[in-house]
Enzyme design. Structure first.
Site, mmCIF file in Angstrom:
data_model
loop_
_atom_site.group_PDB
_atom_site.id
_atom_site.type_symbol
_atom_site.label_atom_id
_atom_site.label_comp_id
_atom_site.label_asym_id
_atom_site.label_seq_id
_atom_site.Cartn_x
_atom_site.Cartn_y
_atom_site.Cartn_z
ATOM 1 N NE ARG A 142 -0.889 -5.688 -4.533
ATOM 2 C CZ ARG A 142 -1.617 -6.393 -3.663
ATOM 3 N NH1 ARG A 142 -2.775 -6.894 -4.025
ATOM 4 N NH2 ARG A 142 -1.174 -6.575 -2.440
ATOM 5 C CB CYS B 255 -4.959 -0.052 2.315
ATOM 6 S SG CYS B 255 -4.962 -1.850 2.431
ATOM 7 C CB THR C 261 -11.295 -3.032 2.074
ATOM 8 O OG1 THR C 261 -10.244 -3.413 2.955
ATOM 9 C CG2 THR C 261 -11.779 -1.637 2.445
#
Length: 354
Positions: free
Chosen positions: A260, A189, A44
């Site tokens: 994470r 994300c 990304t």
């Protein structure tokens, strides 16, 4: 596909991606090429990063030019954002439609056919690499903003003494209502990608307002929840320093071991700020990873013969949803407060909910 995190200033950290480009470029330089190599990026990034940051590195390290028709001393490239949903056994790689792109029409078609050979759900060939990059960014930015809206509504409803989860349950009886739930936003994300878009936007001269506002709301929810609980405890006449708390869940999402960028760390920081003693129980967390990354001891086995005056249900792991009434009662002191962020605790226990 390598991590693309943010740094302490919430700016894109492309160090992993740059290092990968160096390795790939050096590898192509050493080989005797019999055909045009194609480098496909899935990490990304903000729109434009592939061609502005990555390709110049590969050109430099490989000594090759970018492919055009009939030039075989060159390399081609494309971008196809990953769409992995950790912990989701239904939506696997082959069952999620894949967006593809390439540096020209021929390359774009070749890459689309490559992914099409394994993606049962089909592919979508984007008009350009920038479009494919942007599509990935807005997937998670949209989700982040939807959650931020519900989180802000939950704050408003708290002032109005309304249960947010009850409101959502009523509202989702309409077919086009999106039933997002309030809670912590973390992971690599949703809590990260919007900053890539806002970073690029600011470079181009526009300061995003809605996106950054949503990010702030979601980032602040952990401390908001603990402050709300502290107010409740103080109103009950309890001494905060004598509270013994249990945090249920520490991963960034349910039924997934990944810690994470977990939003739970903000609850932990707030508990420490108020000097509240706490234990953390999460059967899915790797204890060594938690110790290394956060310097926290995570219990993988539910504490026995230990009762808590405050229980915070942060992540609805499957194990927690299977607790019966007796297990919940065994964890609580006589006047314990249960803050049920995800609506999994039996109503008989009168949990506090968003």
């Amino acid at each position: 596909t390598v991590p693309t995190p943010i740094d302490d200033q919430k700016n894109p950290d492309l160090s992993f991606l740059k290092n990968a480009c160096e390795i790939v470029g050096q590898s192509m330089k050493k080989r005797v090429l019999e055909s045009v190599p194609i480098v496909i990026f899935e990490s990304t990034v903000y729109p434009g990063a592939t061609e502005e940051i990555c390709i110049p590195i590969i050109k430099k390290e490989s000594g090759l030019e970018i492919f055009v028709e009939n030039n075989y001393k060159s390399f081609a490239y494309g971008y196809s954002p990953e769409r992995i949903n950790p912990g989701d056994k239904k939506h696997k790689i082959s069952m999620i439609k894949k967006v593809t792109s390439g540096n020209n029409l021929k390359v774009s078609k070749w890459i689309d056919n490559l992914y099409g050979s394994i993606i049962k759900a089909g592919t979508y060939r984007a008009e350009s690499i920038k479009v494919a990059e942007a599509a990935k960014i807005i997937e998670n930015t949209q989700r982040d903003l939807n959650i931020a809206l519900i989180n802000e509504l939950s704050i408003i409803f708290n002032h109005l003494n309304i249960d947010t989860l009850d409101v959502i349950k009523a509202a989702e009886t309409k077919w086009n209502f999106l039933p997002f739930k309030p809670g912590l936003v973390g992971g690599h994300c949703i809590g990260v990608d919007p900053y890539y878009l806002t970073f690029k936007s600011k470079i181009e001269g526009y300061l995003p307002k809605v996106i950054l506002s949503g990010r702030k709301i979601n980032d602040d929810m952990g401390s908001y929840y603990v402050e709300r609980l502290v107010n409740i405890l103080e109103n009950k006449g309890l001494i905060i320093s004598e509270i013994n708390a249990l945090l249920l869940g520490f991963t960034f999402k349910e039924n997934c071991p990944d810690i994470r960028n977990t939003g739970c760390i903000n609850i932990v920081k707030a508990l420490k700020k108020y000097k509240i003693e706490f234990d953390i129980y999460d059967p899915l967390v790797n204890q060594k990873d938690a110790l290394k990354s956060y310097k926290l001891k995570i219990e993988n086995i539910l504490p026995k013969k230990k009762k808590y005056s405050l229980i915070i249900v942060a992540v609805p792991q499957k194990t927690f949803t299977q607790f019966d009434l007796s297990i919940w009662k065994s964890l609580c002191t006589k006047d314990a407060i249960i803050f049920d962020l995800k609506g999994i605790v039996p109503r008989d226990l009168n949990p506090i909910r968003p």
